[in-house]
Motif scaffolding. Structure first.
Motif, PDB file in Angstrom:
ATOM      1  N   LYS A 133     -43.077   9.047  44.113  1.00  0.00           N
ATOM      2  CA  LYS A 133     -44.388   9.247  43.484  1.00  0.00           C
ATOM      3  C   LYS A 133     -45.330  10.037  44.380  1.00  0.00           C
ATOM      4  N   ASN A 134     -45.329   9.716  45.663  1.00  0.00           N
ATOM      5  CA  ASN A 134     -46.296  10.315  46.590  1.00  0.00           C
ATOM      6  C   ASN A 134     -45.709  11.445  47.438  1.00  0.00           C
ATOM      7  N   ASN A 135     -44.474  11.838  47.112  1.00  0.00           N
ATOM      8  CA  ASN A 135     -43.816  12.931  47.836  1.00  0.00           C
ATOM      9  C   ASN A 135     -43.760  12.646  49.339  1.00  0.00           C
ATOM     10  N   ILE A 136     -43.343  11.426  49.677  1.00  0.00           N
ATOM     11  CA  ILE A 136     -43.199  10.991  51.068  1.00  0.00           C
ATOM     12  C   ILE A 136     -41.731  11.114  51.468  1.00  0.00           C
ATOM     13  N   GLN A 137     -41.480  11.753  52.590  1.00  0.00           N
ATOM     14  CA  GLN A 137     -40.113  11.918  53.079  1.00  0.00           C
ATOM     15  C   GLN A 137     -39.703  10.700  53.904  1.00  0.00           C
ATOM     16  N   LEU A 138     -38.748   9.937  53.404  1.00  0.00           N
ATOM     17  CA  LEU A 138     -38.203   8.820  54.166  1.00  0.00           C
ATOM     18  C   LEU A 138     -37.231   9.366  55.213  1.00  0.00           C
ATOM     19  N   PRO A 139     -36.867   8.574  56.228  1.00  0.00           N
ATOM     20  CA  PRO A 139     -35.933   9.045  57.256  1.00  0.00           C
ATOM     21  C   PRO A 139     -34.634   9.585  56.651  1.00  0.00           C
ATOM     22  N   SER A 140     -34.111  10.609  57.244  1.00  0.00           N
ATOM     23  CA  SER A 140     -32.862  11.199  56.769  1.00  0.00           C
ATOM     24  C   SER A 140     -31.709  10.216  56.942  1.00  0.00           C
ATOM     25  N   PRO A 141     -30.888  10.042  55.915  1.00  0.00           N
ATOM     26  CA  PRO A 141     -29.728   9.145  56.037  1.00  0.00           C
ATOM     27  C   PRO A 141     -28.772   9.539  57.156  1.00  0.00           C
ATOM     28  N   THR A 142     -28.777  10.813  57.537  1.00  0.00           N
ATOM     29  CA  THR A 142     -27.895  11.222  58.639  1.00  0.00           C
ATOM     30  C   THR A 142     -28.379  10.662  59.970  1.00  0.00           C
ATOM     31  N   LYS A 143     -29.691  10.456  60.086  1.00  0.00           N
ATOM     32  CA  LYS A 143     -30.253   9.878  61.301  1.00  0.00           C
ATOM     33  C   LYS A 143     -30.388   8.364  61.207  1.00  0.00           C
ATOM     34  N   ASN A 144     -30.661   7.874  60.004  1.00  0.00           N
ATOM     35  CA  ASN A 144     -30.783   6.437  59.790  1.00  0.00           C
ATOM     36  C   ASN A 144     -30.088   6.102  58.475  1.00  0.00           C
ATOM     37  N   PRO A 145     -28.800   5.732  58.527  1.00  0.00           N
ATOM     38  CA  PRO A 145     -28.011   5.488  57.315  1.00  0.00           C
ATOM     39  C   PRO A 145     -28.611   4.442  56.381  1.00  0.00           C
ATOM     40  N   ALA A 146     -29.487   3.587  56.898  1.00  0.00           N
ATOM     41  CA  ALA A 146     -30.086   2.548  56.056  1.00  0.00           C
ATOM     42  C   ALA A 146     -30.849   3.146  54.889  1.00  0.00           C
ATOM     43  N   TYR A 147     -31.368   4.367  55.067  1.00  0.00           N
ATOM     44  CA  TYR A 147     -32.199   4.976  54.037  1.00  0.00           C
ATOM     45  C   TYR A 147     -31.409   5.857  53.076  1.00  0.00           C
ATOM     46  N   ALA A 148     -30.104   5.673  53.008  1.00  0.00           N
ATOM     47  CA  ALA A 148     -29.283   6.438  52.068  1.00  0.00           C
ATOM     48  C   ALA A 148     -29.569   6.047  50.624  1.00  0.00           C
ATOM     49  N   SER A 149     -29.895   4.763  50.403  1.00  0.00           N
ATOM     50  CA  SER A 149     -30.143   4.282  49.041  1.00  0.00           C
ATOM     51  C   SER A 149     -30.884   2.955  49.091  1.00  0.00           C
ATOM     52  N   ILE A 150     -31.300   2.511  47.921  1.00  0.00           N
ATOM     53  CA  ILE A 150     -31.926   1.189  47.817  1.00  0.00           C
ATOM     54  C   ILE A 150     -30.949   0.118  48.303  1.00  0.00           C
ATOM     55  N   ALA A 151     -29.691   0.249  47.920  1.00  0.00           N
ATOM     56  CA  ALA A 151     -28.685  -0.758  48.284  1.00  0.00           C
ATOM     57  C   ALA A 151     -28.453  -0.822  49.791  1.00  0.00           C
ATOM     58  N   THR A 152     -28.368   0.351  50.453  1.00  0.00           N
ATOM     59  CA  THR A 152     -28.110   0.338  51.896  1.00  0.00           C
ATOM     60  C   THR A 152     -29.312  -0.186  52.673  1.00  0.00           C
ATOM     61  N   LEU A 153     -30.514   0.117  52.177  1.00  0.00           N
ATOM     62  CA  LEU A 153     -31.701  -0.394  52.850  1.00  0.00           C
ATOM     63  C   LEU A 153     -31.797  -1.906  52.672  1.00  0.00           C
ATOM     64  N   THR A 154     -31.503  -2.380  51.487  1.00  0.00           N
ATOM     65  CA  THR A 154     -31.508  -3.827  51.234  1.00  0.00           C
ATOM     66  C   THR A 154     -30.506  -4.529  52.147  1.00  0.00           C
ATOM     67  N   ALA A 155     -29.325  -3.940  52.302  1.00  0.00           N
ATOM     68  CA  ALA A 155     -28.295  -4.540  53.148  1.00  0.00           C
ATOM     69  C   ALA A 155     -28.728  -4.571  54.617  1.00  0.00           C
ATOM     70  N   ARG A 156     -29.389  -3.534  55.074  1.00  0.00           N
ATOM     71  CA  ARG A 156     -29.840  -3.471  56.471  1.00  0.00           C
ATOM     72  C   ARG A 156     -30.889  -4.530  56.763  1.00  0.00           C
ATOM     73  N   TYR A 157     -31.690  -4.853  55.770  1.00  0.00           N
ATOM     74  CA  TYR A 157     -32.736  -5.856  55.961  1.00  0.00           C
ATOM     75  C   TYR A 157     -32.155  -7.228  56.307  1.00  0.00           C
ATOM     76  N   GLY A 158     -30.924  -7.460  56.009  1.00  0.00           N
ATOM     77  CA  GLY A 158     -30.336  -8.755  56.328  1.00  0.00           C
ATOM     78  C   GLY A 158     -29.804  -8.859  57.739  1.00  0.00           C
ATOM     79  N   HIS A 159     -30.046  -7.832  58.578  1.00  0.00           N
ATOM     80  CA  HIS A 159     -29.428  -7.824  59.907  1.00  0.00           C
ATOM     81  C   HIS A 159     -30.397  -7.395  61.006  1.00  0.00           C
ATOM     82  N   PHE A 160     -31.614  -7.906  60.969  1.00  0.00           N
ATOM     83  CA  PHE A 160     -32.551  -7.615  62.054  1.00  0.00           C
ATOM     84  C   PHE A 160     -32.101  -8.338  63.318  1.00  0.00           C
ATOM     85  N   THR A 161     -32.256  -7.661  64.445  1.00  0.00           N
ATOM     86  CA  THR A 161     -31.833  -8.251  65.713  1.00  0.00           C
ATOM     87  C   THR A 161     -32.981  -8.879  66.490  1.00  0.00           C
TER      88      THR A 161
END
Length: 372
Positions: A38-66
Protein backbone atom coordinates in the motif's frame (compact mmCIF):
# COMPACT_ATOMS: atom_id res chain seq x y z
CA UNK A 1 -2.95 -24.52 23.33
CA UNK A 2 -6.25 -24.13 25.19
CA UNK A 3 -8.00 -27.44 25.84
CA UNK A 4 -11.56 -27.80 24.45
CA UNK A 5 -13.12 -27.86 27.90
CA UNK A 6 -15.14 -25.94 30.45
CA UNK A 7 -11.86 -24.42 31.61
CA UNK A 8 -11.28 -23.06 28.13
CA UNK A 9 -14.76 -21.52 28.11
CA UNK A 10 -14.17 -20.05 31.56
CA UNK A 11 -10.87 -18.46 30.54
CA UNK A 12 -12.26 -17.22 27.22
CA UNK A 13 -15.07 -15.28 28.86
CA UNK A 14 -13.26 -14.23 32.03
CA UNK A 15 -13.27 -10.40 31.83
CA UNK A 16 -9.65 -9.43 31.22
CA UNK A 17 -7.51 -6.32 31.44
CA UNK A 18 -4.42 -6.22 29.26
CA UNK A 19 -1.70 -3.78 30.34
CA UNK A 20 1.33 -4.87 28.35
CA UNK A 21 0.90 -5.03 24.60
CA UNK A 22 2.86 -3.00 22.07
CA UNK A 23 0.69 -1.93 19.17
CA UNK A 24 3.70 -2.18 16.86
CA UNK A 25 4.05 -5.73 18.16
CA UNK A 26 0.63 -6.52 16.68
CA UNK A 27 1.89 -6.17 13.10
CA UNK A 28 1.23 -9.61 11.65
CA UNK A 29 3.24 -10.70 8.61
CA UNK A 30 0.03 -10.42 6.59
CA UNK A 31 -0.46 -6.82 7.68
CA UNK A 32 3.24 -6.01 7.11
CA UNK A 33 3.11 -7.21 3.52
CA UNK A 34 -0.24 -5.48 2.94
CA UNK A 35 0.93 -2.09 4.24
CA UNK A 36 4.30 -2.40 2.48
CA UNK A 37 2.47 -2.78 -0.83
CA UNK A 38 0.00 0.00 0.00
CA UNK A 39 2.72 2.47 0.98
CA UNK A 40 5.35 1.36 -1.55
CA UNK A 41 7.77 0.34 1.22
CA UNK A 42 10.66 -1.92 0.25
CA UNK A 43 11.06 -4.78 2.71
CA UNK A 44 14.49 -6.47 3.04
CA UNK A 45 15.54 -8.47 0.00
CA UNK A 46 14.94 -12.21 0.43
CA UNK A 47 18.46 -12.81 -0.87
CA UNK A 48 19.84 -10.93 2.13
CA UNK A 49 17.16 -11.96 4.62
CA UNK A 50 15.27 -15.11 3.51
CA UNK A 51 12.61 -14.50 6.18
CA UNK A 52 11.10 -11.80 3.98
CA UNK A 53 10.52 -14.08 0.97
CA UNK A 54 6.83 -14.44 1.85
CA UNK A 55 4.22 -14.15 4.57
CA UNK A 56 4.77 -17.84 5.37
CA UNK A 57 8.57 -17.58 5.72
CA UNK A 58 8.31 -14.50 7.91
CA UNK A 59 5.71 -16.19 10.11
CA UNK A 60 7.99 -19.22 10.45
CA UNK A 61 11.00 -17.06 11.40
CA UNK A 62 9.01 -15.41 14.17
CA UNK A 63 8.94 -18.72 16.01
CA UNK A 64 12.73 -18.83 16.38
CA UNK A 65 13.98 -15.69 18.10
CA UNK A 66 17.26 -16.24 19.90
CA UNK A 67 17.17 -13.19 22.18
CA UNK A 68 15.50 -9.85 22.86
CA UNK A 69 17.83 -8.10 20.43
CA UNK A 70 17.16 -10.69 17.69
CA UNK A 71 13.43 -10.04 18.08
CA UNK A 72 13.92 -6.27 18.10
CA UNK A 73 15.72 -6.36 14.75
CA UNK A 74 12.54 -7.75 13.14
CA UNK A 75 10.30 -5.55 15.27
CA UNK A 76 11.88 -2.33 13.99
CA UNK A 77 11.83 -3.52 10.37
CA UNK A 78 8.12 -4.23 10.70
CA UNK A 79 7.44 -0.69 11.89
CA UNK A 80 8.70 0.79 8.62
CA UNK A 81 5.45 -0.06 6.83
CA UNK A 82 3.51 2.38 9.03
CA UNK A 83 3.32 5.74 7.31
CA UNK A 84 -0.10 7.38 7.54
CA UNK A 85 -2.65 7.92 10.31
CA UNK A 86 -4.89 5.36 8.59
CA UNK A 87 -2.12 2.74 8.93
CA UNK A 88 -1.83 3.29 12.67
CA UNK A 89 -5.61 3.17 13.01
CA UNK A 90 -5.79 -0.08 11.04
CA UNK A 91 -3.09 -1.64 13.23
CA UNK A 92 -4.77 -0.60 16.49
CA UNK A 93 -8.17 -1.76 15.27
CA UNK A 94 -6.77 -5.16 14.32
CA UNK A 95 -5.40 -5.62 17.83
CA UNK A 96 -8.62 -4.53 19.54
CA UNK A 97 -10.70 -6.84 17.39
CA UNK A 98 -8.61 -9.81 18.48
CA UNK A 99 -8.57 -8.59 22.09
CA UNK A 100 -12.36 -8.41 22.08
CA UNK A 101 -12.53 -12.00 20.81
CA UNK A 102 -10.20 -13.01 23.66
CA UNK A 103 -12.41 -11.46 26.34
CA UNK A 104 -10.51 -8.22 26.95
CA UNK A 105 -12.72 -5.53 28.50
CA UNK A 106 -9.99 -2.96 29.17
CA UNK A 107 -6.67 -2.49 27.35
CA UNK A 108 -3.73 -0.21 28.08
CA UNK A 109 -1.50 -0.28 25.03
CA UNK A 110 2.05 0.89 24.33
CA UNK A 111 3.18 2.78 21.25
CA UNK A 112 6.65 3.93 20.14
CA UNK A 113 6.63 7.33 18.36
CA UNK A 114 10.41 7.86 18.29
CA UNK A 115 11.13 5.20 15.68
CA UNK A 116 8.41 6.50 13.40
CA UNK A 117 9.43 10.12 13.83
CA UNK A 118 13.07 9.29 13.03
CA UNK A 119 11.98 8.11 9.58
CA UNK A 120 9.91 11.23 8.91
CA UNK A 121 6.43 10.32 10.15
CA UNK A 122 4.77 13.25 11.87
CA UNK A 123 3.88 12.91 15.56
CA UNK A 124 0.27 13.92 14.92
CA UNK A 125 -0.14 11.18 12.30
CA UNK A 126 0.91 8.55 14.85
CA UNK A 127 -1.21 9.76 17.75
CA UNK A 128 -4.33 10.61 15.75
CA UNK A 129 -4.26 7.20 14.08
CA UNK A 130 -3.93 5.29 17.32
CA UNK A 131 -6.56 7.44 19.04
CA UNK A 132 -8.97 6.72 16.17
CA UNK A 133 -8.36 2.99 16.61
CA UNK A 134 -9.01 3.24 20.34
CA UNK A 135 -12.25 5.14 19.82
CA UNK A 136 -13.51 2.62 17.30
CA UNK A 137 -12.86 -0.17 19.80
CA UNK A 138 -14.67 1.69 22.54
CA UNK A 139 -17.66 2.40 20.29
CA UNK A 140 -17.96 -1.03 18.65
CA UNK A 141 -17.07 -3.36 21.52
CA UNK A 142 -17.26 -1.32 24.71
CA UNK A 143 -13.56 -1.84 25.43
CA UNK A 144 -12.13 0.94 27.58
CA UNK A 145 -8.65 1.92 26.39
CA UNK A 146 -5.56 3.83 27.48
CA UNK A 147 -2.55 4.81 25.38
CA UNK A 148 0.91 4.63 26.96
CA UNK A 149 3.75 6.36 25.12
CA UNK A 150 7.10 4.60 25.39
CA UNK A 151 10.61 6.03 25.33
CA UNK A 152 13.12 3.68 23.75
CA UNK A 153 16.27 2.80 25.66
CA UNK A 154 18.39 2.17 22.59
CA UNK A 155 17.87 5.79 21.50
CA UNK A 156 19.22 8.90 23.20
CA UNK A 157 17.78 10.64 26.24
CA UNK A 158 17.68 13.78 24.11
CA UNK A 159 15.39 12.06 21.60
CA UNK A 160 13.05 11.02 24.43
CA UNK A 161 13.14 14.53 25.85
CA UNK A 162 12.09 16.03 22.53
CA UNK A 163 9.19 13.60 22.28
CA UNK A 164 8.12 14.40 25.84
CA UNK A 165 8.10 18.13 25.13
CA UNK A 166 6.11 17.63 21.91
CA UNK A 167 3.47 15.62 23.79
CA UNK A 168 3.29 18.25 26.54
CA UNK A 169 2.99 21.08 24.02
CA UNK A 170 0.21 19.20 22.21
CA UNK A 171 -1.71 18.80 25.48
CA UNK A 172 -1.86 15.04 24.97
CA UNK A 173 -0.58 13.90 28.36
CA UNK A 174 -3.29 13.18 30.90
CA UNK A 175 -2.31 14.58 34.29
CA UNK A 176 -3.81 13.88 37.68
CA UNK A 177 -2.58 17.04 39.40
CA UNK A 178 -2.38 20.69 38.42
CA UNK A 179 0.58 21.25 36.13
CA UNK A 180 2.71 24.27 35.40
CA UNK A 181 0.18 25.59 32.89
CA UNK A 182 -2.54 25.54 35.55
CA UNK A 183 -4.93 23.58 33.39
CA UNK A 184 -8.48 23.15 34.62
CA UNK A 185 -9.78 19.68 35.48
CA UNK A 186 -11.76 19.66 32.25
CA UNK A 187 -8.67 20.49 30.21
CA UNK A 188 -6.56 17.87 31.97
CA UNK A 189 -9.07 15.13 31.22
CA UNK A 190 -8.77 15.82 27.50
CA UNK A 191 -5.33 14.18 27.40
CA UNK A 192 -5.36 11.20 25.04
CA UNK A 193 -2.13 9.66 26.38
CA UNK A 194 -2.69 8.27 29.87
CA UNK A 195 0.83 7.24 30.78
CA UNK A 196 4.50 7.07 29.90
CA UNK A 197 6.75 4.04 29.81
CA UNK A 198 10.15 2.91 28.58
CA UNK A 199 11.11 -0.23 26.68
CA UNK A 200 13.55 -1.74 24.16
CA UNK A 201 16.98 -3.17 25.06
CA UNK A 202 17.15 -3.58 28.84
CA UNK A 203 20.73 -4.56 29.64
CA UNK A 204 23.31 -2.03 28.48
CA UNK A 205 21.70 1.42 28.71
CA UNK A 206 21.80 3.13 32.13
CA UNK A 207 19.10 1.78 34.42
CA UNK A 208 17.93 5.31 35.25
CA UNK A 209 18.45 6.96 31.86
CA UNK A 210 15.02 8.63 31.92
CA UNK A 211 15.31 9.88 35.51
CA UNK A 212 14.83 13.57 34.65
CA UNK A 213 11.88 12.97 32.34
CA UNK A 214 10.22 10.74 34.91
CA UNK A 215 10.77 13.36 37.62
CA UNK A 216 9.11 16.01 35.48
CA UNK A 217 6.22 13.71 34.57
CA UNK A 218 5.77 12.61 38.18
CA UNK A 219 5.54 16.23 39.32
CA UNK A 220 2.73 16.71 36.81
CA UNK A 221 0.86 13.65 38.03
CA UNK A 222 1.41 11.64 34.85
CA UNK A 223 1.12 7.86 35.21
CA UNK A 224 4.48 6.09 34.86
CA UNK A 225 5.54 2.54 34.17
CA UNK A 226 8.79 0.91 33.02
CA UNK A 227 10.03 -2.30 31.47
CA UNK A 228 12.34 -3.89 34.04
CA UNK A 229 13.40 -7.28 35.32
CA UNK A 230 12.92 -9.14 32.04
CA UNK A 231 16.52 -9.84 31.06
CA UNK A 232 18.00 -7.54 33.71
CA UNK A 233 18.18 -8.59 37.35
CA UNK A 234 16.00 -7.34 40.20
CA UNK A 235 18.12 -4.18 40.61
CA UNK A 236 16.52 -2.90 37.38
CA UNK A 237 13.14 -3.16 39.08
CA UNK A 238 14.38 -1.34 42.17
CA UNK A 239 15.80 1.48 40.04
CA UNK A 240 12.59 1.81 38.02
CA UNK A 241 10.62 2.24 41.24
CA UNK A 242 13.19 4.65 42.61
CA UNK A 243 12.83 7.00 39.62
CA UNK A 244 9.05 7.02 39.86
CA UNK A 245 7.54 4.03 38.04
CA UNK A 246 4.17 3.14 39.54
CA UNK A 247 4.11 -0.31 38.02
CA UNK A 248 6.59 -2.67 36.40
CA UNK A 249 6.37 -4.24 32.97
CA UNK A 250 7.61 -7.85 33.02
CA UNK A 251 9.25 -7.93 36.46
CA UNK A 252 9.83 -11.69 36.47
CA UNK A 253 13.21 -11.29 38.17
CA UNK A 254 11.50 -9.79 41.24
CA UNK A 255 11.56 -13.16 42.96
CA UNK A 256 15.35 -12.89 43.27
CA UNK A 257 14.97 -10.20 45.96
CA UNK A 258 12.69 -11.23 48.83
CA UNK A 259 12.77 -7.80 50.47
CA UNK A 260 11.90 -6.01 47.24
CA UNK A 261 9.14 -8.54 46.57
CA UNK A 262 7.63 -7.84 49.99
CA UNK A 263 7.70 -4.12 49.22
CA UNK A 264 6.01 -4.59 45.85
CA UNK A 265 3.31 -6.72 47.48
CA UNK A 266 2.84 -4.29 50.37
CA UNK A 267 2.49 -1.27 48.07
CA UNK A 268 0.19 -3.02 45.62
CA UNK A 269 2.50 -2.38 42.66
CA UNK A 270 1.26 -4.18 39.56
CA UNK A 271 3.57 -6.34 37.44
CA UNK A 272 2.50 -6.78 33.82
CA UNK A 273 3.79 -10.30 33.25
CA UNK A 274 4.17 -11.73 29.71
CA UNK A 275 4.77 -15.49 30.10
CA UNK A 276 4.81 -16.57 26.45
CA UNK A 277 7.03 -13.64 25.51
CA UNK A 278 9.46 -14.67 28.26
CA UNK A 279 9.74 -18.12 26.70
CA UNK A 280 10.06 -16.82 23.14
CA UNK A 281 12.89 -14.47 24.13
CA UNK A 282 14.76 -17.15 26.10
CA UNK A 283 14.33 -15.48 29.49
CA UNK A 284 12.90 -18.78 30.72
CA UNK A 285 12.74 -22.19 29.06
CA UNK A 286 9.04 -22.77 29.75
CA UNK A 287 5.97 -20.97 31.08
CA UNK A 288 6.26 -23.15 34.19
CA UNK A 289 9.45 -21.23 35.10
CA UNK A 290 7.65 -17.87 35.20
CA UNK A 291 7.13 -17.14 38.94
CA UNK A 292 3.32 -17.13 38.77
CA UNK A 293 2.90 -19.34 41.84
CA UNK A 294 5.55 -17.47 43.80
CA UNK A 295 3.86 -14.13 43.11
CA UNK A 296 0.44 -15.47 44.07
CA UNK A 297 1.76 -16.90 47.33
CA UNK A 298 3.58 -13.64 48.15
CA UNK A 299 0.53 -11.45 47.40
CA UNK A 300 2.23 -9.70 44.46
CA UNK A 301 -0.29 -8.18 42.09
CA UNK A 302 0.19 -9.05 38.43
CA UNK A 303 -1.70 -9.26 35.18
CA UNK A 304 -1.08 -11.65 32.29
CA UNK A 305 -0.32 -10.10 28.92
CA UNK A 306 0.73 -10.85 25.34
CA UNK A 307 3.52 -8.24 24.82
CA UNK A 308 4.08 -8.55 21.03
CA UNK A 309 1.52 -11.17 20.01
CA UNK A 310 2.01 -11.02 16.24
CA UNK A 311 5.69 -11.93 16.75
CA UNK A 312 5.28 -14.43 19.58
CA UNK A 313 2.26 -16.30 18.22
CA UNK A 314 0.11 -15.86 21.32
CA UNK A 315 -2.57 -13.29 22.01
CA UNK A 316 -3.79 -12.83 25.54
CA UNK A 317 -6.22 -15.79 25.71
CA UNK A 318 -3.48 -18.17 24.62
CA UNK A 319 -1.27 -16.71 27.37
CA UNK A 320 -4.00 -17.38 29.94
CA UNK A 321 -4.39 -20.94 28.66
CA UNK A 322 -0.68 -21.67 28.81
CA UNK A 323 -0.53 -20.38 32.39
CA UNK A 324 -3.43 -22.64 33.32
CA UNK A 325 -1.77 -25.64 31.69
CA UNK A 326 1.49 -24.93 33.53
CA UNK A 327 0.10 -24.16 36.98
CA UNK A 328 -3.41 -25.62 37.24
CA UNK A 329 -4.78 -22.54 38.98
CA UNK A 330 -8.10 -22.57 40.81
CA UNK A 331 -11.12 -20.45 39.91
CA UNK A 332 -10.45 -18.28 42.96
CA UNK A 333 -6.83 -17.75 41.92
CA UNK A 334 -8.03 -16.60 38.51
CA UNK A 335 -10.43 -14.27 40.30
CA UNK A 336 -7.49 -12.76 42.19
CA UNK A 337 -5.50 -12.27 38.97
CA UNK A 338 -8.45 -10.72 37.13
CA UNK A 339 -9.41 -8.45 40.02
CA UNK A 340 -5.85 -7.28 40.56
CA UNK A 341 -5.68 -6.40 36.88
CA UNK A 342 -8.69 -4.15 37.34
CA UNK A 343 -7.32 -2.55 40.50
CA UNK A 344 -3.98 -1.86 38.80
CA UNK A 345 -5.57 -0.21 35.76
CA UNK A 346 -5.44 3.52 35.08
CA UNK A 347 -9.21 3.96 34.98
CA UNK A 348 -11.78 5.62 37.22
CA UNK A 349 -13.46 3.98 40.18
CA UNK A 350 -16.81 3.65 38.41
CA UNK A 351 -15.28 1.63 35.57
CA UNK A 352 -13.35 -0.47 38.08
CA UNK A 353 -16.56 -1.31 39.96
CA UNK A 354 -18.24 -2.28 36.70
CA UNK A 355 -15.42 -4.64 35.71
CA UNK A 356 -15.16 -6.15 39.20
CA UNK A 357 -18.89 -6.91 39.12
CA UNK A 358 -18.49 -8.64 35.74
CA UNK A 359 -15.66 -10.77 37.12
CA UNK A 360 -17.66 -11.71 40.20
CA UNK A 361 -20.67 -12.76 38.13
CA UNK A 362 -18.49 -14.83 35.79
CA UNK A 363 -16.66 -16.59 38.63
CA UNK A 364 -19.93 -17.44 40.39
CA UNK A 365 -21.33 -18.90 37.16
CA UNK A 366 -18.38 -21.23 36.58
CA UNK A 367 -17.17 -22.06 40.10
CA UNK A 368 -19.62 -24.91 40.63
CA UNK A 369 -19.06 -26.28 37.12
CA UNK A 370 -15.28 -26.37 37.53
CA UNK A 371 -14.76 -27.14 41.18
CA UNK A 372 -18.05 -28.51 42.47
Amino acid sequence: MCPPSTWHTFLTHLPKCEHHVHLEGCLTPTLIFHLATKNNIQLPSPTKNPAYASIATLTARYGHFTSLDDFLSFYFIGMTVLKHASDFEELAYAYFQRAHEDGVHHAEVFFDPQVHMERGVQYEEIVSGYVAGCRRAEKEWGISTRLIMCFLKHLSVESAGRLYEIALEAGHLYTTTADSNNKSEEEKKEGVIHGLGCSSTEVGPPKDMFRDIYASASARGINLTAHAGEEGDSSYIATALEIGAQRIDHGIRLGEDEELMRRVAREGILLTVCPVSNVQLKCVSSVAEVPIRKFLDAGVRFSINSDDPAYFGAYVLECYCQVQEAFGLSVEEWRVIAENGVRGSWIGEERKRELLERIDAHVKEYKVLLEG
